[in-house]
Design a protein around this motif. Structure first.
Motif, PDB file in Angstrom:
ATOM      1  N   VAL A 273      22.888  31.450   2.461  1.00 36.53           N
ATOM      2  CA  VAL A 273      21.798  32.400   2.253  1.00 36.53           C
ATOM      3  C   VAL A 273      22.348  33.821   2.164  1.00 36.53           C
ATOM      4  O   VAL A 273      21.975  34.592   1.276  1.00 36.53           O
ATOM      5  CB  VAL A 273      20.743  32.300   3.377  1.00 36.53           C
ATOM      6  N   ALA A 274      23.257  34.177   3.075  1.00 34.21           N
ATOM      7  CA  ALA A 274      23.842  35.520   3.076  1.00 34.21           C
ATOM      8  C   ALA A 274      24.585  35.794   1.765  1.00 34.21           C
ATOM      9  O   ALA A 274      24.455  36.869   1.176  1.00 34.21           O
ATOM     10  CB  ALA A 274      24.779  35.694   4.259  1.00 34.21           C
ATOM     11  N   ILE A 275      25.323  34.817   1.296  1.00 33.60           N
ATOM     12  CA  ILE A 275      26.067  34.973   0.047  1.00 33.60           C
ATOM     13  C   ILE A 275      25.104  35.178  -1.119  1.00 33.60           C
ATOM     14  O   ILE A 275      25.305  36.052  -1.972  1.00 33.60           O
ATOM     15  CB  ILE A 275      26.994  33.762  -0.196  1.00 33.60           C
ATOM     16  N   CYS A 276      24.039  34.395  -1.161  1.00 35.31           N
ATOM     17  CA  CYS A 276      23.048  34.535  -2.237  1.00 35.31           C
ATOM     18  C   CYS A 276      22.396  35.914  -2.202  1.00 35.31           C
ATOM     19  O   CYS A 276      22.186  36.532  -3.247  1.00 35.31           O
ATOM     20  CB  CYS A 276      21.985  33.444  -2.131  1.00 35.31           C
ATOM     21  N   LEU A 277      22.035  36.388  -1.017  1.00 37.80           N
ATOM     22  CA  LEU A 277      21.442  37.720  -0.904  1.00 37.80           C
ATOM     23  C   LEU A 277      22.387  38.788  -1.442  1.00 37.80           C
ATOM     24  O   LEU A 277      21.967  39.709  -2.134  1.00 37.80           O
ATOM     25  CB  LEU A 277      21.086  38.033   0.548  1.00 37.80           C
ATOM     26  N   GLN A 278      23.652  38.644  -1.110  1.00 37.00           N
ATOM     27  CA  GLN A 278      24.637  39.633  -1.556  1.00 37.00           C
ATOM     28  C   GLN A 278      24.838  39.586  -3.062  1.00 37.00           C
ATOM     29  O   GLN A 278      24.924  40.627  -3.716  1.00 37.00           O
ATOM     30  CB  GLN A 278      25.950  39.428  -0.820  1.00 37.00           C
ATOM     31  N   ILE A 279      24.888  38.398  -3.620  1.00 38.50           N
ATOM     32  CA  ILE A 279      25.152  38.268  -5.054  1.00 38.50           C
ATOM     33  C   ILE A 279      23.917  38.601  -5.882  1.00 38.50           C
ATOM     34  O   ILE A 279      23.972  39.413  -6.805  1.00 38.50           O
ATOM     35  CB  ILE A 279      25.641  36.834  -5.386  1.00 38.50           C
ATOM     36  N   ILE A 280      22.793  37.998  -5.544  1.00 42.44           N
ATOM     37  CA  ILE A 280      21.596  38.140  -6.375  1.00 42.44           C
ATOM     38  C   ILE A 280      20.943  39.500  -6.197  1.00 42.44           C
ATOM     39  O   ILE A 280      20.533  40.144  -7.165  1.00 42.44           O
ATOM     40  CB  ILE A 280      20.591  37.010  -6.069  1.00 42.44           C
ATOM     41  N   TYR A 281      20.831  39.960  -4.949  1.00 42.41           N
ATOM     42  CA  TYR A 281      20.088  41.182  -4.675  1.00 42.41           C
ATOM     43  C   TYR A 281      20.971  42.367  -4.319  1.00 42.41           C
ATOM     44  O   TYR A 281      20.475  43.419  -3.956  1.00 42.41           O
ATOM     45  CB  TYR A 281      19.073  40.938  -3.552  1.00 42.41           C
TER      46      TYR A 281
ATOM     47  N   THR B  30      24.167  44.604   0.989  1.00 40.97           N
ATOM     48  CA  THR B  30      25.467  44.843   1.615  1.00 40.97           C
ATOM     49  C   THR B  30      25.549  44.158   2.979  1.00 40.97           C
ATOM     50  O   THR B  30      24.532  43.803   3.580  1.00 40.97           O
ATOM     51  CB  THR B  30      25.696  46.345   1.828  1.00 40.97           C
ATOM     52  N   ASP B  31      26.770  43.989   3.465  1.00 43.31           N
ATOM     53  CA  ASP B  31      26.972  43.453   4.812  1.00 43.31           C
ATOM     54  C   ASP B  31      26.282  44.337   5.845  1.00 43.31           C
ATOM     55  O   ASP B  31      25.701  43.846   6.810  1.00 43.31           O
ATOM     56  CB  ASP B  31      28.465  43.364   5.153  1.00 43.31           C
ATOM     57  N   GLU B  32      26.326  45.641   5.618  1.00 45.03           N
ATOM     58  CA  GLU B  32      25.704  46.592   6.545  1.00 45.03           C
ATOM     59  C   GLU B  32      24.191  46.374   6.612  1.00 45.03           C
ATOM     60  O   GLU B  32      23.609  46.311   7.692  1.00 45.03           O
ATOM     61  CB  GLU B  32      26.007  48.021   6.107  1.00 45.03           C
ATOM     62  N   LYS B  33      23.559  46.249   5.459  1.00 46.12           N
ATOM     63  CA  LYS B  33      22.109  46.038   5.412  1.00 46.12           C
ATOM     64  C   LYS B  33      21.740  44.697   6.048  1.00 46.12           C
ATOM     65  O   LYS B  33      20.785  44.608   6.825  1.00 46.12           O
ATOM     66  CB  LYS B  33      21.617  46.095   3.969  1.00 46.12           C
ATOM     67  N   LEU B  34      22.508  43.678   5.752  1.00 44.87           N
ATOM     68  CA  LEU B  34      22.260  42.365   6.338  1.00 44.87           C
ATOM     69  C   LEU B  34      22.396  42.422   7.857  1.00 44.87           C
ATOM     70  O   LEU B  34      21.592  41.845   8.591  1.00 44.87           O
ATOM     71  CB  LEU B  34      23.227  41.338   5.740  1.00 44.87           C
ATOM     72  N   GLY B  35      23.390  43.156   8.327  1.00 42.14           N
ATOM     73  CA  GLY B  35      23.576  43.334   9.774  1.00 42.14           C
ATOM     74  C   GLY B  35      22.394  44.039  10.414  1.00 42.14           C
ATOM     75  O   GLY B  35      21.980  43.682  11.524  1.00 42.14           O
ATOM     76  N   GLU B  36      21.824  45.024   9.711  1.00 36.79           N
ATOM     77  CA  GLU B  36      20.633  45.718  10.225  1.00 36.79           C
ATOM     78  C   GLU B  36      19.460  44.754  10.346  1.00 36.79           C
ATOM     79  O   GLU B  36      18.718  44.790  11.323  1.00 36.79           O
ATOM     80  CB  GLU B  36      20.254  46.879   9.303  1.00 36.79           C
ATOM     81  N   TRP B  37      19.298  43.889   9.355  1.00 37.72           N
ATOM     82  CA  TRP B  37      18.206  42.905   9.390  1.00 37.72           C
ATOM     83  C   TRP B  37      18.393  41.950  10.568  1.00 37.72           C
ATOM     84  O   TRP B  37      17.441  41.636  11.271  1.00 37.72           O
ATOM     85  CB  TRP B  37      18.158  42.117   8.101  1.00 37.72           C
ATOM     86  N   VAL B  38      19.618  41.493  10.751  1.00 29.69           N
ATOM     87  CA  VAL B  38      19.895  40.565  11.849  1.00 29.69           C
ATOM     88  C   VAL B  38      19.631  41.240  13.192  1.00 29.69           C
ATOM     89  O   VAL B  38      19.014  40.660  14.084  1.00 29.69           O
ATOM     90  CB  VAL B  38      21.349  40.035  11.773  1.00 29.69           C
ATOM     91  N   GLU B  39      20.072  42.475  13.340  1.00 36.66           N
ATOM     92  CA  GLU B  39      19.852  43.226  14.577  1.00 36.66           C
ATOM     93  C   GLU B  39      18.354  43.385  14.851  1.00 36.66           C
ATOM     94  O   GLU B  39      17.886  43.172  15.960  1.00 36.66           O
ATOM     95  CB  GLU B  39      20.530  44.595  14.505  1.00 36.66           C
ATOM     96  N   GLY B  40      17.599  43.760  13.823  1.00 34.75           N
ATOM     97  CA  GLY B  40      16.159  43.909  13.981  1.00 34.75           C
ATOM     98  C   GLY B  40      15.483  42.613  14.380  1.00 34.75           C
ATOM     99  O   GLY B  40      14.615  42.580  15.257  1.00 34.75           O
TER     100      GLY B  40
END
Length: 62
Positions: free
Chosen positions: A28-36, A39-49
């Motif tokens: 899922v993380a790879i797809c988010l990075q490729i398709i949309y 960034t790792d930073e943004k994904l990390g913010e989502w996970v933290e939230g």
């Protein structure tokens, strides 16, 4: 398929009805990075939230 027509360990788990959640999340993380272009930073913010929200819910349930 893995090697000489044999499924990989991950595929074998799926065939036995036991998906590997860690790899599913990585997919899922790879797809988010490729398709949309997430960034790792943004994904990390989502996970933290999400982690903070889940902790609050657990505390509220006590």
């Amino acid at each position: 398929m893995h090697g000489a027509g044999r499924p990989s360990g991950r595929q074998q788990k799926r065939l036995r009805g036991r998906p590997d959640p860690e790899h599913n999340l990585a997919d899922v993380a790879i797809c988010l990075q490729i398709i949309y272009d997430i960034t790792d930073e943004k994904l990390g913010e989502w996970v933290e939230g999400k982690t903070v929200r889940q902790q609050r819910r657990m505390e509220d349930d006590k």
